[in-house]
Design a protein around this motif. Structure first.
Motif, short mmCIF file in Angstrom:
data_model
loop_
_atom_site.label_atom_id
_atom_site.label_comp_id
_atom_site.label_asym_id
_atom_site.label_seq_id
_atom_site.Cartn_x
_atom_site.Cartn_y
_atom_site.Cartn_z
N ALA A 1 -3.30 -2.62 3.93
CA ALA A 1 -2.72 -1.94 5.10
C ALA A 1 -1.21 -1.77 4.98
CB ALA A 1 -3.04 -2.73 6.37
N GLU A 2 -0.54 -2.64 4.21
CA GLU A 2 0.92 -2.64 4.20
C GLU A 2 1.54 -2.33 2.85
OE1 GLU A 2 2.07 -6.43 5.71
OE2 GLU A 2 1.28 -6.05 7.73
N PHE A 3 0.75 -2.06 1.84
CA PHE A 3 1.29 -1.83 0.50
C PHE A 3 2.26 -0.65 0.53
CE2 PHE A 3 1.55 -0.99 -3.98
CZ PHE A 3 1.32 -2.23 -4.56
N ASP A 4 3.45 -0.86 -0.04
CA ASP A 4 4.51 0.15 0.03
C ASP A 4 4.13 1.42 -0.71
OD1 ASP A 4 7.34 0.88 0.71
OD2 ASP A 4 7.47 1.00 -1.47
N TYR A 5 4.23 2.54 -0.01
CA TYR A 5 3.85 3.83 -0.59
C TYR A 5 4.70 4.18 -1.80
CZ TYR A 5 4.27 8.89 -1.11
OH TYR A 5 4.36 10.15 -1.63
N HIS A 6 5.99 3.88 -1.75
CA HIS A 6 6.88 4.25 -2.86
C HIS A 6 6.53 3.45 -4.12
CE1 HIS A 6 9.27 6.71 -0.19
NE2 HIS A 6 9.35 5.70 0.67
N ARG A 7 6.19 2.18 -3.97
CA ARG A 7 5.74 1.39 -5.13
C ARG A 7 4.46 1.98 -5.71
NH1 ARG A 7 4.56 -4.46 -3.80
NH2 ARG A 7 3.84 -4.41 -5.96
N LEU A 8 3.61 2.45 -4.82
CA LEU A 8 2.35 3.05 -5.26
C LEU A 8 2.60 4.31 -6.08
CD1 LEU A 8 -0.57 2.20 -4.77
CD2 LEU A 8 -0.65 3.79 -2.87
N ARG A 9 3.56 5.11 -5.66
CA ARG A 9 3.90 6.32 -6.40
C ARG A 9 4.48 5.98 -7.76
NH1 ARG A 9 2.42 11.13 -6.40
NH2 ARG A 9 4.48 12.05 -6.61
N GLU A 10 5.30 4.92 -7.82
CA GLU A 10 5.85 4.50 -9.10
C GLU A 10 4.74 4.08 -10.04
OE1 GLU A 10 8.61 1.40 -8.30
OE2 GLU A 10 10.01 2.68 -7.20
N MET A 11 3.76 3.34 -9.54
CA MET A 11 2.63 2.93 -10.37
C MET A 11 1.83 4.14 -10.83
SD MET A 11 1.29 -0.32 -8.18
CE MET A 11 2.39 -1.70 -7.85
N GLN A 12 1.68 5.12 -9.94
CA GLN A 12 0.95 6.33 -10.31
C GLN A 12 1.64 7.04 -11.47
OE1 GLN A 12 0.98 9.56 -7.47
NE2 GLN A 12 -1.11 10.14 -7.99
N PHE B 1 -6.38 5.18 3.27
CA PHE B 1 -6.42 6.61 2.98
C PHE B 1 -5.75 7.38 4.10
CE2 PHE B 1 -8.63 9.95 0.49
CZ PHE B 1 -8.34 11.04 1.29
N LEU B 2 -6.09 7.05 5.35
CA LEU B 2 -5.51 7.75 6.50
C LEU B 2 -4.00 7.53 6.57
CD1 LEU B 2 -8.22 6.77 9.16
CD2 LEU B 2 -8.09 8.87 7.81
N ARG B 3 -3.57 6.30 6.24
CA ARG B 3 -2.13 6.00 6.26
C ARG B 3 -1.39 6.78 5.19
NH1 ARG B 3 0.99 2.11 3.50
NH2 ARG B 3 -0.89 1.19 2.57
N LEU B 4 -1.94 6.84 3.99
CA LEU B 4 -1.29 7.56 2.89
C LEU B 4 -1.27 9.07 3.15
CD1 LEU B 4 -2.73 5.56 -0.13
CD2 LEU B 4 -0.37 5.56 0.67
N TRP B 5 -2.32 9.56 3.78
CA TRP B 5 -2.36 10.99 4.13
C TRP B 5 -1.18 11.34 5.04
CZ3 TRP B 5 -6.08 14.76 2.78
CH2 TRP B 5 -5.99 15.97 3.46
N LYS B 6 -0.96 10.48 6.02
CA LYS B 6 0.13 10.72 6.96
C LYS B 6 1.49 10.53 6.29
CE LYS B 6 1.79 9.30 11.54
NZ LYS B 6 1.54 8.40 12.70
N ALA B 7 1.62 9.47 5.46
CA ALA B 7 2.90 9.17 4.83
C ALA B 7 3.32 10.26 3.85
CB ALA B 7 2.82 7.83 4.10
N THR B 8 2.36 10.88 3.20
CA THR B 8 2.68 11.91 2.21
C THR B 8 2.77 13.31 2.81
OG1 THR B 8 0.32 12.14 1.66
CG2 THR B 8 1.63 10.61 0.32
N GLY B 9 2.40 13.44 4.10
CA GLY B 9 2.39 14.76 4.70
C GLY B 9 1.38 15.67 4.02
N ALA B 10 0.24 15.12 3.63
CA ALA B 10 -0.74 15.86 2.83
C ALA B 10 -1.45 16.92 3.65
CB ALA B 10 -1.76 14.88 2.24
N ASP B 11 -1.98 17.93 2.94
CA ASP B 11 -2.89 18.89 3.56
C ASP B 11 -4.18 18.87 2.76
OD1 ASP B 11 -2.60 20.50 1.27
OD2 ASP B 11 -0.96 21.64 2.18
N ILE B 12 -5.10 19.74 3.11
CA ILE B 12 -6.45 19.68 2.53
C ILE B 12 -6.44 19.88 1.02
CG2 ILE B 12 -7.04 22.13 2.76
CD1 ILE B 12 -9.25 19.06 3.66
N GLU B 13 -5.43 20.60 0.51
CA GLU B 13 -5.34 20.82 -0.93
C GLU B 13 -4.95 19.54 -1.68
OE1 GLU B 13 -6.24 23.61 -2.35
OE2 GLU B 13 -6.67 24.52 -0.40
N ASP B 14 -4.40 18.58 -0.96
CA ASP B 14 -3.94 17.34 -1.59
C ASP B 14 -4.97 16.22 -1.52
OD1 ASP B 14 -1.37 18.46 -2.06
OD2 ASP B 14 -0.86 18.10 0.05
#
Length: 699
Positions: free
Chosen positions: A430-441, A384-397
């Motif tokens: 810990a290492e699952f690619d964020y872009h693959r995750l977005r594609e699955m989403q 969760f912490l890694r994805l928050w940083k990778a997406t540049g999320a804020d509290i609304e996200d």
């Protein structure tokens, strides 16, 4: 039963000769499973003599006696002879007896006693469940440790009996002990290594022999998680308050002074700094119960340095950009809870039978990773912490990141094989690619709306594909309007006839420049001795073809994707430029586009070749072949063009889906558009851009 004289058998059980007693009880263990035999055996006063053997015999005689007694108890008979002496004897054997056959039978007797329900048929003074064993366990405190060690036995039946007894003890404790007592008992079992032992059994090759008790242990694990979640967090309870205070205390740097605790207590953002929404965090555990506190506390205590550093980093950020650690922890708890379907409860008898009957069902039914709940929670929170940083999320996200973690859990844990080790799962999380995750989403989002909207969504997709086709048609025609250079004749570096070996070393000796007129009615061209750096105007091209005379365009351009890595990996941004070919690319004379037609639109003579083009690259061939076809209102045929059409249509659909909320699924299915409040564009100007796969589009 017909071949055994029961009165004589009972008499032999009390014989002074060990060999006679041994043979009698050996026959008894096979026959007493028959209820009618057991009834007669009890009427003949056989139970007192059997009890004496269980208390005093040794060796195989003792093993046969214990087996006979356990089988009698399984028939729900003989409970009046279950005494503290019998229980202590069985507990003593578990701790001290090295013989496997005696151990198996002693454990079976204890399983029956612990599992026996307290009902009206039971003697009022008789105690069952774990409470019945407590006096004996007090005498032999190594009992639980020895029981857990049996789970590593190579003797599968002993291992199964030991796990069955552990299951009975857990179920009795969870069902009958107080809210504070049963967690202590479970903690003691965990400290003895029961989780690790069952985890190895669940992943091992002997699963067929142990499937029943292992499946029950998995169900009991779910039951305990469910019970912990059902415990409401109450800050008036010392244990709950102590757990929360430990989380807050761990977030501060302790300088060793007496003022450290005072500073913590005076901090007006004491709880918000660790990621709670308010300074009254008790109510934030409504969805997770005490399970949420357990998971968060476990993460903080086992990763204290990381936690301190993380809190300090977030505290120095703007409030909107901070990752709320506590809320993230609770979100991960719920993700795991829902993923493993904890609320579904235990499998009924038919489901159990189906699992035990077919080995192929084991891979789906058994979830070894569930036993490592704490490690999965820690890995999930770090993800969760890694994805928050990778997406540049804020509290609304926050909810969006939580949804990504849910998809991640489904992908890594849901697809995990039974034999997958917990360490492998931790690495993947810990290492699952964020872009693959977005594609699955996006795929899941599309499937969700496909199910909800059905033909409405298909209609939108068809419209978008049509729009994409028109867009690409215009792009291809613009390539023709810009014009391009094509080699017209070739000279070879070697003397002699042209062969396959020296064709690749050919170099253009003349060049042809071709360009579509602005009114899109004529194709202008001219031949030159050398290729010029600048493109030519229509006035410089002295020959032209009227497109109304063109009858067909044929080519040997492949309609399948190119094999060249450089061609297949061209970006969408590059392909959408008006001039996408490389003027310095190596010439390829094998690719040819032939334009057929008539000399004059008024004549009906036989068609002839009006013009031939030799594109130097696959991309240029795709642009000109499909551009000419689409100019003539025909469908494109190359893989490059069709891929672009599908890509743009797909992005258009995803953009529309991202702008639709889940509560709008009802629209088109009886929902009212008037009920949806549309967002305002007040305060917005028309200057914006968005990035799709590397292609920037602005307005």
């Amino acid at each position: 039963m017909d071949n055994i004289n029961i009165p004589e058998l009972v008499q032999r059980l009390g014989s002074e000769e060990d060999s006679v007693r041994k043979m009698a009880v050996f026959k008894l263990q096979s026959a007493i499973g028959d209820p009618s035999f057991a009834d007669v055996f009890i009427l003949e006063d056989g139970l007192p003599k059997l009890l004496q053997l269980t208390l005093n015999a040794t060796g195989n005689t003792l093993a046969y006696a214990l087996t006979s007694f356990s089988r009698l108890l399984e028939l729900d008979k003989g409970w009046e002879f279950v005494s503290e002496g019998l229980i202590e004897r069985a507990v003593e054997l578990v701790v001290t007896q090295p013989l496997v056959n005696i151990l198996r039978s002693a454990v079976s007797v204890l399983v029956a006693i612990v599992s026996h329900p307290q009902n009206r048929r039971s003697q009022p003074s008789t105690t069952f469940g774990f409470r019945a064993l407590k006096p004996a366990v007090g005498v032999y405190p190594q009992f639980l440790e020895m029981l857990v060690s049996m789970l590593s036995s190579a003797e599968h039946l002993l291992c199964a009996n030991a796990l069955q007894l552990i299951n009975s003890l857990i179920r009795d404790a969870v069902t009958h002990d107080t809210e504070t007592e049963w967690p202590k008992f479970i903690k003691k079992l965990q400290d003895l290594g029961v989780i690790k032992a069952v985890y190895f059994l669940m992943q091992g090759n002997a699963l067929q022999d142990l499937a029943g008790p292992i499946l029950e242990f998995q169900n009991l694990t779910k039951l305990m998680l469910r019970k912990w979640r059902e415990v409401r967090v109450d800050l008036d309870k010392a244990e709950h308050k102590r757990a929360l205070r430990s989380i807050s205390a761990a977030s501060y740097q302790d300088d060793g002074s007496h003022n450290s605790g005072s500073r913590r207590n005076k901090d007006v953002e004491r709880w918000r700094r660790v990621g709670f929404e308010t300074e009254f965090p008790g109510s934030e555990f409504d969805d997770t119960g005490f399970l949420g506190i357990m998971d968060l506390t476990d993460f903080v205590m086992k990763n204290e340095d990381q936690f301190k550093k993380l809190v300090l980093e977030q505290h120095n950020k703007d409030a909107q950009l901070r990752v709320p650690i506590a809320r993230a922890s609770l979100a991960v708890t719920l993700v795991l809870y829902e993923h493993f379907e904890i609320d579904k409860g235990e499998a009924d008898e038919s489901q159990r039978y189906a699992v035990l009957e077919s080995r192929s069902n084991f891979e789906k039914a058994f979830k070894p990773l569930l036993l490592h709940w704490s490690r999965l929670h820690t890995s999930g929170l770090n993800a969760f912490l890694r994805l928050w940083k990778a997406t540049g999320a804020d509290i609304e996200d926050f909810d969006k990141v939580a949804e990504l973690v849910r998809i991640l859990a489904e992908q890594v844990l849901g697809q995990a094989a039974r034999t997958k080790d917990i360490s492998e799962a931790e690495i993947e999380l810990a290492e699952f690619d964020y872009h693959r995750l977005r594609e699955m989403q996006m795929e899941l989002l599309e499937l969700t709306y496909e199910d909800a909207w059905g033909h409405h969504l298909r209609q939108v997709r068809d419209e978008l594909n049509h729009e994409a086709l028109q867009f690409i048609k215009e792009q291809r025609i613009r390539c023709l309007l810009a014009g391009a250079w094509f080699p017209h004749s070739m000279q070879y570096n070697e003397t002699g006839p042209v062969t396959k070996q020296n064709m690749n070393r050919a170099a253009p000796s003349k060049w042809r420049f071709v360009r579509l007129s602005h009114n899109r009615r004529h194709l202008h061209f001219a031949d030159f001795d050398e290729k010029r750096e600048e493109d030519l105007t229509l006035e410089e091209l002295d020959e032209k073809i009227e497109l109304s005379t063109v009858s067909s365009v044929v080519s040997n351009v492949s309609t399948s994707p190119p094999t060249s890595a450089s061609s297949s990996t061209a970006t969408l941004k590059g392909k959408l430029q008006n001039k996408s070919h490389d003027s310095k690319a190596a010439p390829s004379t094998s690719t040819k586009i032939t334009i057929h037609g008539y000399v004059s639109p008024t004549t009906s003579n036989e068609e002839t070749v009006l013009l031939q083009l030799h594109p130097q690259t696959h991309t240029l061939a795709s642009e000109w072949l499909d551009g000419l076809l689409m100019l003539l209102n025909q469908q494109p045929i190359t893989a490059d063009t069709n891929k672009l059409v599908n890509l743009i249509g797909g992005y258009g659909l995803k953009i529309r889906l991202l702008n639709v909320r889940y509560d709008e699924v009802g629209m088109g299915l009886g929902g009212s558009k008037d009920e949806i409040e549309m967002p305002s564009r007040e305060g917005l100007d028309e200057e914006y851009y968005y990035d799709i796969g590397g292609m920037e589009v602005g307005a």
